[in-house]
Scaffold this active site. Sequence first.
Site, PDB file in Angstrom:
ATOM      1  N   SER A 316       7.087  -6.961  -1.059  1.00  0.00           N
ATOM      2  CA  SER A 316       7.608  -8.054  -0.241  1.00  0.00           C
ATOM      3  C   SER A 316       8.666  -7.575   0.740  1.00  0.00           C
ATOM      4  CB  SER A 316       8.128  -9.158  -1.164  1.00  0.00           C
ATOM      5  OG  SER A 316       8.374 -10.344  -0.469  1.00  0.00           O
ATOM      6  N   ASP A 327       6.780   2.169  11.253  1.00  0.00           N
ATOM      7  CA  ASP A 327       6.128   1.873  12.531  1.00  0.00           C
ATOM      8  C   ASP A 327       6.949   2.343  13.721  1.00  0.00           C
ATOM      9  OD1 ASP A 327       3.989   0.797  11.252  1.00  0.00           O
ATOM     10  OD2 ASP A 327       4.225  -1.243  12.017  1.00  0.00           O
ATOM     11  N   LYS A 341       2.399  -6.991  -1.364  1.00  0.00           N
ATOM     12  CA  LYS A 341       2.662  -8.436  -1.276  1.00  0.00           C
ATOM     13  C   LYS A 341       3.088  -8.757   0.151  1.00  0.00           C
ATOM     14  CE  LYS A 341       5.403 -12.279  -2.958  1.00  0.00           C
ATOM     15  NZ  LYS A 341       5.975 -12.568  -1.627  1.00  0.00           N
TER      16      LYS A 341
END
Length: 485
Positions: A316, A327, A341
């Site tokens: 999460s 990224d 999740k």
Amino acid sequence: MTTRWRRMAWSVSGMFVGVLLTLTVTGWAGRTETNALPLQELRTFADVLDVVNKAYVEEPDDKKLVVEAIRGMVASLDPHSAFLDAEEYRELQVGTQGEFGGLGIEVTMEDGFVKVVSPIEETPAARAGLQAGDLIIKLDDTPVKGMTLRDAVKRMRGEPGTAITLTVLRKGNDKPFAVKITREVIKVRSVKVKRVAEGDVVYVRITNFQETTGPMLAEQLKRQARNGEIKGIILDLRNDPGGLLHAAIGVSAAFLPEEALVVKTKGRLPDTQRAYHARAEDYLRGSDEQRDYLANWPEMFRTVPMVVLINAGSASASEIVAGALQDHGRAKLLGEKSFGKGSVQTILPLNDGTALKLTTALYYTPSGRSIQAEGIEPDFVVPERENGKRKALREADLQGHIELDAKGQIRRPAASTQPNGNAGGGEGADADTQSNDEGPTKPIEYGSEQDRQFQAALYWLRQGALPDWAKEAKAATAQTVAQKP
């Protein structure tokens, strides 16, 4: 139909309408005939309630029947949605503040047993050696089979200083073993920071994401900046089950350029289709009253070489941070694939003091990757234990989990036959199947000489490459990395 039943039927109908209005107040006008309320099924529900009320062996509690029907309805949606009664709602609110009572264990229900999702660090459950993936089959002398998750959690909670004996079944053990645990008031300090190696590398451990996580991280890192040069940072998110979204944005903002995209969410309602950036209005949730804890933030924390440690227990909010830093090329990820999740739960208070914890959106990394049931792959795969075979519990293993097809549309790989739930708010866990017949094995002390993943990260910060012993797990990780992030 009796007068009493008519009154009850109207009461039930009013309650359902009240719940629906609360949930869809912003989008009710968009309801069409294609997604109208299923009137026939509601009539069937009323018929079933009537039959149970008249024919059950003892007179049932009408209120309890309806509440449990709501609970089952919401739990059938996915493993993370839940109806919270007033007591559970209060406990959830307290838990996000960093203090709550009990054993310090995150659990779900599987095959009628309580399954350990993750023991929280420095709590009775962690000290007793409970591991993710353990099945609790008995509470004191009472079998768990037949209990609801809610009932089991209530039995595990209690007055601090009192003890409970858990009978535990662990994969790899021939027989169950008993663990006696004394309850405590659980106070979770979510951020721990220390200098390691020769004192120029800072090790940051985040155990979960609470209201105080961002300010606590900022305070401790500023203190480290005043104490000497920092040549590298190791951010440890292993077995961090997640928590608050804005806390994850704040942690990401501490290491990313200002205004950098952190995460995007996509849901059905307009306010769930958002992009969150590394800026105060997003990590402070738009509050003008909160002090910006990243004001005058040292720029060095946005450029110093960095490694993030993740594993199957990183879920999460942890995955939001790891995905954003990966990224943007800000850090290298090392460890094992994360939990997966990628769904956002919104707490929706109801008028009677209860609430819904409802999955309202999926989140996506800055590059557009969905983490849901997939997880984040580390740049360097380094197992936690040298010779340990591992069976990790992940989102894709949970009954009724949300999964995306090749076009990004939601699909259900399997129907849920067992209600799922969560007692502690976190869902990720790492299941290490190494065990012995005598009971729990000693957990690894993170950030120590015995911590293989930490040592590999430290070596990489020093040498710009992995040590030879850490290059065995995957061919891609055997390549020497010459440059730092």
